[in-house]
Write a protein that holds these residues in place. Structure first.
Motif, PDB file in Angstrom:
ATOM      1  N   PRO A 164       0.806  -1.231   0.000  1.00  0.00           N
ATOM      2  CA  PRO A 164       0.000   0.000   0.000  1.00  0.00           C
ATOM      3  C   PRO A 164       0.839   1.280   0.000  1.00  0.00           C
ATOM      4  N   ALA A 165       1.975   1.274   0.686  1.00  0.00           N
ATOM      5  CA  ALA A 165       2.828   2.474   0.718  1.00  0.00           C
ATOM      6  C   ALA A 165       3.426   2.745  -0.664  1.00  0.00           C
ATOM      7  N   ALA A 166       3.856   1.691  -1.336  1.00  0.00           N
ATOM      8  CA  ALA A 166       4.408   1.853  -2.693  1.00  0.00           C
ATOM      9  C   ALA A 166       3.331   2.356  -3.644  1.00  0.00           C
ATOM     10  N   ARG A 167       2.154   1.789  -3.541  1.00  0.00           N
ATOM     11  CA  ARG A 167       1.044   2.200  -4.405  1.00  0.00           C
ATOM     12  C   ARG A 167       0.675   3.661  -4.149  1.00  0.00           C
ATOM     13  N   ALA A 168       0.662   4.076  -2.877  1.00  0.00           N
ATOM     14  CA  ALA A 168       0.347   5.472  -2.544  1.00  0.00           C
ATOM     15  C   ALA A 168       1.407   6.410  -3.117  1.00  0.00           C
ATOM     16  N   ASP A 169       2.677   6.019  -3.005  1.00  0.00           N
ATOM     17  CA  ASP A 169       3.758   6.840  -3.565  1.00  0.00           C
ATOM     18  C   ASP A 169       3.609   6.963  -5.078  1.00  0.00           C
ATOM     19  N   LEU A 170       3.312   5.872  -5.730  1.00  0.00           N
ATOM     20  CA  LEU A 170       3.156   5.888  -7.187  1.00  0.00           C
ATOM     21  C   LEU A 170       1.943   6.708  -7.617  1.00  0.00           C
ATOM     22  N   THR A 171       0.893   6.664  -6.847  1.00  0.00           N
ATOM     23  CA  THR A 171      -0.297   7.471  -7.136  1.00  0.00           C
ATOM     24  C   THR A 171       0.034   8.959  -7.007  1.00  0.00           C
ATOM     25  N   ASP A 172       0.812   9.315  -5.994  1.00  0.00           N
ATOM     26  CA  ASP A 172       1.263  10.706  -5.835  1.00  0.00           C
ATOM     27  C   ASP A 172       2.137  11.123  -7.011  1.00  0.00           C
ATOM     28  N   ARG A 173       3.020  10.230  -7.417  1.00  0.00           N
ATOM     29  CA  ARG A 173       3.898  10.523  -8.559  1.00  0.00           C
ATOM     30  C   ARG A 173       3.086  10.737  -9.834  1.00  0.00           C
ATOM     31  N   LEU A 174       2.062   9.918 -10.027  1.00  0.00           N
ATOM     32  CA  LEU A 174       1.202  10.063 -11.199  1.00  0.00           C
ATOM     33  C   LEU A 174       0.518  11.423 -11.187  1.00  0.00           C
ATOM     34  N   ARG A 175       0.023  11.833 -10.025  1.00  0.00           N
ATOM     35  CA  ARG A 175      -0.610  13.152  -9.900  1.00  0.00           C
ATOM     36  C   ARG A 175       0.395  14.252 -10.272  1.00  0.00           C
ATOM     37  N   ASP A 176       1.633  14.131  -9.785  1.00  0.00           N
ATOM     38  CA  ASP A 176       2.661  15.127 -10.086  1.00  0.00           C
ATOM     39  C   ASP A 176       3.023  15.134 -11.569  1.00  0.00           C
ATOM     40  N   MET A 177       3.043  13.960 -12.186  1.00  0.00           N
ATOM     41  CA  MET A 177       3.340  13.866 -13.613  1.00  0.00           C
ATOM     42  C   MET A 177       2.272  14.599 -14.427  1.00  0.00           C
ATOM     43  N   LYS A 178       1.021  14.380 -14.057  1.00  0.00           N
ATOM     44  CA  LYS A 178      -0.077  15.051 -14.753  1.00  0.00           C
ATOM     45  C   LYS A 178       0.007  16.566 -14.574  1.00  0.00           C
ATOM     46  N   ALA A 179       0.376  17.007 -13.385  1.00  0.00           N
ATOM     47  CA  ALA A 179       0.498  18.443 -13.118  1.00  0.00           C
ATOM     48  C   ALA A 179       1.613  19.056 -13.968  1.00  0.00           C
ATOM     49  N   LEU A 180       2.689  18.335 -14.165  1.00  0.00           N
ATOM     50  CA  LEU A 180       3.780  18.840 -15.004  1.00  0.00           C
ATOM     51  C   LEU A 180       3.349  18.973 -16.456  1.00  0.00           C
TER      52      LEU A 180
END
Length: 154
Positions: free
Chosen positions: A112-128
């Motif tokens: 779950p921690a890895a998945r949460a980190d990856l979900t945050d990264r995806l959000r940041d990628m979209k923002a970029l």
């Protein structure tokens, strides 16, 4: 000033005011789509192994885009301050996408921690990507101008 006409620039999907083309975002949008799929279907994450970070000019040089010479010329003739700001965002995006893809490919998606980190990264990628798009369409420069005007008042 670019040696190409405004019609040629528009035909190449280049914003004549900024000298930047939206087609560059395809590199990132494809990665986002595969990243999202990789979160749900880990086998799809392997598709991201072929993703290569490419700067703006390199992306068009290596593409089969018919009007790439127009796009590259427009970029080189773009206002220096706009191009510099855009390049800064692109560098951040390329680094973020590259590291996020590496992390996805080596993560245990059952954690779950890895998945949460990856979900945050995806959000940041979209923002970029949204930030790059704002530079391509001149909204970032407009916001910067407005902020300077507000700052001048105080």
């Amino acid at each position: 000033m670019s040696p190409y006409s405004e019609q040629e620039i528009l035909a190449a999907n280049v914003n004549p005011a900024t000298g930047l083309a939206t087609d560059y975002l395809n590199l990132f949008n494809e990665a986002i789509m595969l990243f999202e799929m990789g979160l749900d279907m880990p086998d799809m994450a392997e598709e991201l192994a072929d993703w290569k970070k490419r700067g703006y000019v390199e992306h068009f040089e290596k593409s089969g885009f018919e009007l790439k010479d127009v796009v590259i010329s427009a970029y080189h003739h773009a206002p220096a301050d706009l191009r510099c700001d855009f390049d800064d965002v692109c560098e951040r995006a390329l680094a973020s996408f590259d590291s996020s893809i590496s992390i996805l490919m080596s993560s245990n998606l059952d954690d779950p921690a890895a998945r949460a980190d990856l979900t945050d990264r995806l959000r940041d990628m979209k923002a970029l990507v949204i930030e790059m798009d704002s530079h391509i369409h001149g909204r970032a420069a407009m916001a910067k101008s407005l902020q300077s005007a507000v700052d001048a008042l105080f």
